[in-house]
Design a protein around this motif. Structure first.
Motif, mmCIF file in Angstrom:
data_model
loop_
_atom_site.group_PDB
_atom_site.id
_atom_site.type_symbol
_atom_site.label_atom_id
_atom_site.label_comp_id
_atom_site.label_asym_id
_atom_site.label_seq_id
_atom_site.Cartn_x
_atom_site.Cartn_y
_atom_site.Cartn_z
ATOM 1 N N SER A 131 0.745 -1.346 0.006
ATOM 2 C CA SER A 131 0.117 0.284 0.083
ATOM 3 C C SER A 131 0.772 1.144 -0.073
ATOM 4 O O SER A 131 2.096 1.157 0.357
ATOM 5 C CB SER A 131 -0.849 0.054 1.301
ATOM 6 O OG SER A 131 -0.082 0.199 2.439
ATOM 7 N N SER A 132 0.284 2.414 -0.454
ATOM 8 C CA SER A 132 0.980 3.526 -0.530
ATOM 9 C C SER A 132 1.205 4.209 0.786
ATOM 10 O O SER A 132 0.387 4.318 1.801
ATOM 11 C CB SER A 132 0.048 4.646 -1.370
ATOM 12 O OG SER A 132 0.867 5.867 -1.534
ATOM 13 N N PRO A 133 2.469 4.629 1.156
ATOM 14 C CA PRO A 133 2.764 5.199 2.638
ATOM 15 C C PRO A 133 2.649 6.482 2.725
ATOM 16 O O PRO A 133 3.652 7.321 2.564
ATOM 17 C CB PRO A 133 4.286 4.549 2.848
ATOM 18 C CG PRO A 133 4.920 4.512 1.296
ATOM 19 C CD PRO A 133 3.790 4.114 0.446
ATOM 20 N N ASP A 170 10.948 7.463 2.402
ATOM 21 C CA ASP A 170 11.233 6.740 1.198
ATOM 22 C C ASP A 170 10.522 7.816 -0.118
ATOM 23 O O ASP A 170 10.861 7.800 -0.976
ATOM 24 C CB ASP A 170 11.184 5.513 0.998
ATOM 25 C CG ASP A 170 11.947 4.758 1.833
ATOM 26 O OD1 ASP A 170 13.164 5.257 2.224
ATOM 27 O OD2 ASP A 170 11.792 3.690 2.198
ATOM 28 N N VAL A 171 9.171 7.885 0.261
ATOM 29 C CA VAL A 171 8.237 8.488 -0.886
ATOM 30 C C VAL A 171 8.666 10.070 -0.972
ATOM 31 O O VAL A 171 8.766 10.381 -2.125
ATOM 32 C CB VAL A 171 6.793 8.321 -0.315
ATOM 33 C CG1 VAL A 171 5.832 9.329 -1.326
ATOM 34 C CG2 VAL A 171 6.270 7.183 -0.546
ATOM 35 N N ILE A 172 8.906 10.734 0.069
ATOM 36 C CA ILE A 172 9.375 12.089 0.123
ATOM 37 C C ILE A 172 10.657 12.198 -0.618
ATOM 38 O O ILE A 172 10.914 13.050 -1.558
ATOM 39 C CB ILE A 172 9.505 12.673 1.503
ATOM 40 C CG1 ILE A 172 8.253 12.616 2.187
ATOM 41 C CG2 ILE A 172 10.115 14.335 1.201
ATOM 42 C CD1 ILE A 172 8.148 13.059 3.586
ATOM 43 N N ASN A 173 11.700 11.459 -0.416
ATOM 44 C CA ASN A 173 12.928 11.344 -1.217
ATOM 45 C C ASN A 173 12.572 10.974 -2.830
ATOM 46 O O ASN A 173 13.202 11.711 -3.585
ATOM 47 C CB ASN A 173 13.850 10.248 -0.575
ATOM 48 C CG ASN A 173 14.464 10.833 0.647
ATOM 49 O OD1 ASN A 173 14.519 11.967 0.863
ATOM 50 N ND2 ASN A 173 14.873 10.020 1.459
ATOM 51 N N TRP A 174 11.630 10.014 -2.972
ATOM 52 C CA TRP A 174 11.319 9.780 -4.334
ATOM 53 C C TRP A 174 10.854 10.885 -4.902
ATOM 54 O O TRP A 174 11.092 11.224 -6.264
ATOM 55 C CB TRP A 174 10.488 8.599 -4.065
ATOM 56 C CG TRP A 174 9.916 8.074 -5.540
ATOM 57 C CD1 TRP A 174 10.465 7.304 -6.655
ATOM 58 C CD2 TRP A 174 8.770 8.324 -6.287
ATOM 59 N NE1 TRP A 174 9.466 7.049 -7.633
ATOM 60 C CE2 TRP A 174 8.584 7.819 -7.240
ATOM 61 C CE3 TRP A 174 7.576 9.130 -5.796
ATOM 62 C CZ2 TRP A 174 7.439 7.863 -8.235
ATOM 63 C CZ3 TRP A 174 6.395 9.063 -6.570
ATOM 64 C CH2 TRP A 174 6.334 8.667 -7.547
ATOM 65 N N THR A 196 6.431 1.682 -1.618
ATOM 66 C CA THR A 196 5.256 1.153 -0.926
ATOM 67 C C THR A 196 5.709 0.488 0.388
ATOM 68 O O THR A 196 6.780 0.383 0.675
ATOM 69 C CB THR A 196 4.486 -0.023 -1.755
ATOM 70 O OG1 THR A 196 5.508 -1.268 -2.008
ATOM 71 C CG2 THR A 196 4.076 0.529 -3.081
ATOM 72 N N HIS A 197 4.485 0.203 1.095
ATOM 73 C CA HIS A 197 5.077 -0.422 2.687
ATOM 74 C C HIS A 197 5.224 -1.802 2.256
ATOM 75 O O HIS A 197 5.109 -2.624 1.401
ATOM 76 C CB HIS A 197 3.664 -0.502 3.380
ATOM 77 C CG HIS A 197 3.271 0.757 4.019
ATOM 78 N ND1 HIS A 197 3.792 1.418 4.848
ATOM 79 C CD2 HIS A 197 1.968 1.421 3.818
ATOM 80 C CE1 HIS A 197 3.311 2.492 5.219
ATOM 81 N NE2 HIS A 197 2.603 2.598 4.418
ATOM 82 N N GLU A 234 1.001 15.168 3.000
ATOM 83 C CA GLU A 234 0.789 16.589 2.403
ATOM 84 C C GLU A 234 1.004 17.355 3.702
ATOM 85 O O GLU A 234 1.594 18.874 3.446
ATOM 86 C CB GLU A 234 -0.535 16.834 1.842
ATOM 87 C CG GLU A 234 -0.779 16.108 0.436
ATOM 88 C CD GLU A 234 -1.115 14.726 0.521
ATOM 89 O OE1 GLU A 234 -1.506 14.051 1.824
ATOM 90 O OE2 GLU A 234 -0.812 13.911 -0.337
ATOM 91 N N SER A 235 0.170 17.044 4.762
ATOM 92 C CA SER A 235 0.402 17.888 5.967
ATOM 93 C C SER A 235 2.078 17.981 6.478
ATOM 94 O O SER A 235 2.376 19.093 6.917
ATOM 95 C CB SER A 235 -0.411 17.623 7.118
ATOM 96 O OG SER A 235 -1.821 17.491 6.870
ATOM 97 N N PHE A 236 2.698 17.090 6.444
ATOM 98 C CA PHE A 236 3.831 16.968 6.812
ATOM 99 C C PHE A 236 4.823 17.890 5.974
ATOM 100 O O PHE A 236 5.717 18.650 6.584
ATOM 101 C CB PHE A 236 4.500 15.459 6.662
ATOM 102 C CG PHE A 236 5.975 15.169 7.233
ATOM 103 C CD1 PHE A 236 6.337 15.164 8.572
ATOM 104 C CD2 PHE A 236 6.926 15.078 6.262
ATOM 105 C CE1 PHE A 236 7.560 15.169 8.790
ATOM 106 C CE2 PHE A 236 8.172 15.027 6.549
ATOM 107 C CZ PHE A 236 8.621 15.115 7.883
ATOM 108 N N MET A 237 4.614 17.846 4.588
ATOM 109 C CA MET A 237 5.308 18.669 3.549
ATOM 110 C C MET A 237 5.086 20.223 3.865
ATOM 111 O O MET A 237 5.893 20.919 3.716
ATOM 112 C CB MET A 237 5.187 18.191 2.102
ATOM 113 C CG MET A 237 5.570 16.909 1.754
ATOM 114 S SD MET A 237 7.153 16.637 1.812
ATOM 115 C CE MET A 237 7.750 17.480 0.418
#
Length: 124
Positions: A21-23, A84-88, A99-100, A118-121
């Motif tokens: 699933s999408s993290p 990992d997604v943010i770096n990607w 993904t997880h 989104e909130s984190f970014m």
């Protein structure tokens, strides 16, 4: 509670997130008990006689669930995959979105708080 942070309750057996699933969220365990598990591929090999002195080897593969650990109260989880997604996203890689790599399941009634990507970014 802060508008960026949400709260969710899970019943026994409910999946918080699953493998693949999408993290997009990271979590903190407030109460209850969650278990982190993954799937491992196992090869089974069997020999069958096909003659007096010869054997045929058959290999089968199967997935087994493996409990990695129990999460402790106030433990943060899901953050490594989200990073990992943010770096990607930052590097603009053309490959598949991360993904997880594990599954989180409630082994008793549990409550978590979570923050989405989104909130984190936006909070930076």
């Amino acid at each position: 509670m802060n508008s960026c942070i949400s709260q969710q309750k899970y019943r026994v057996g409910e999946v918080v997130y699953d493998i693949g699933s999408s993290p997009d969220l990271f979590y903190i365990l407030l109460s209850g008990n969650l278990v982190m598990e993954t799937e491992i591929m196992v090869d089974d090999q069997n020999r069958f006689p096909i003659g007096v002195d010869s054997w045929e080897l058959h290999t089968t593969k199967r997935k087994i669930k493996y409990e990695v650990k129990e999460l402790e109260l106030n433990e943060v989880f899901g953050h490594e995959e989200m990073l990992d997604v943010i770096n990607w996203m930052k590097t603009g890689e053309q490959g598949k979105k991360p993904t997880h790599k594990c599954r989180i399941i409630a082994s008793q009634s549990s409550e978590v708080i979570y923050l989405n990507i989104e909130s984190f970014m936006q909070s930076k």
